[in-house]
Design an enzyme around this catalytic site. Structure first.
Site, PDB file in Angstrom:
ATOM      1  N   CYS A  44       0.826  -1.208   0.000  1.00 38.05           N
ATOM      2  CA  CYS A  44       0.000   0.000   0.000  1.00 38.05           C
ATOM      3  C   CYS A  44       0.860   1.258   0.000  1.00 38.05           C
ATOM      4  O   CYS A  44       0.513   2.248  -0.651  1.00 38.05           O
ATOM      5  CB  CYS A  44      -0.954  -0.008   1.194  1.00 38.05           C
ATOM      6  N   THR A  45       1.968   1.212   0.695  1.00 35.67           N
ATOM      7  CA  THR A  45       2.884   2.352   0.685  1.00 35.67           C
ATOM      8  C   THR A  45       3.480   2.525  -0.712  1.00 35.67           C
ATOM      9  O   THR A  45       3.554   3.650  -1.223  1.00 35.67           O
ATOM     10  CB  THR A  45       3.995   2.162   1.735  1.00 35.67           C
TER      11      THR A  45
END
Length: 151
Positions: A44-45
């Site tokens: 997600c980062t």
């Protein structure tokens, strides 16, 4: 899951700044709505930072980028500050909008899915990309679609 050509369902959620984001008030610009599993996880980062790194290209294509997960506003604020994200993250605590957009769960139903929708200026879904593992592919694929919409 929703289909290309359908109207994007309207919703309202809180942003990282505490204001309300209502989809129906966004007409006139393309929208990239990316649903992601969780703040501060590696995939997600990577996805959020890839959207950040290409953000000006999306702006130049007339599109606003919006991230959505079930994390809290406070979690989103921290994630936004840490990664210098120039776009809002919406807190879908309880997953109401995720259900509205029929975003499937992944890995045997254990994780929230990763799905990106491109919504055109009139509120119609023009593209859907569903891939949990191809986090940064969401950026390149949606950019390609937006280039064809603007052509």
């Amino acid at each position: 899951m929703l289909q290309v050509g359908q109207s994007a369902p309207d919703f309202s959620l809180k942003t990282t700044t505490g204001t309300d984001f209502r989809l129906s008030e966004q007409r006139g610009r393309h929208l990239v709505l990316f649903f992601y599993p969780k703040d501060e996880t590696p995939g997600c980062t990577a996805e959020a930072c890839a959207f950040r790194d290409e953000y000006q290209d999306f702006q130049d294509l007339g599109a606003d980028v919006i991230g959505i997960s079930s994390d809290s506003e406070a979690s989103h604020q921290k994630f936004t500050q840490k990664n210098r994200l120039p776009f809002p993250l919406l807190a879908d605590m309880g997953g109401k909008v995720r259900k509205l957009y029929e975003v499937p769960r992944a890995l045997l139903g254990l994780l929230p899915g990763r799905v990106t929708f491109v919504v055109d200026k009139e509120g119609v879904i023009r593209y859907i990309f569903n891939s949990l593992s191809g986090a940064t592919d969401h950026v390149s694929k949606t950019k390609e679609v937006l280039q064809t919409l603007e052509a």
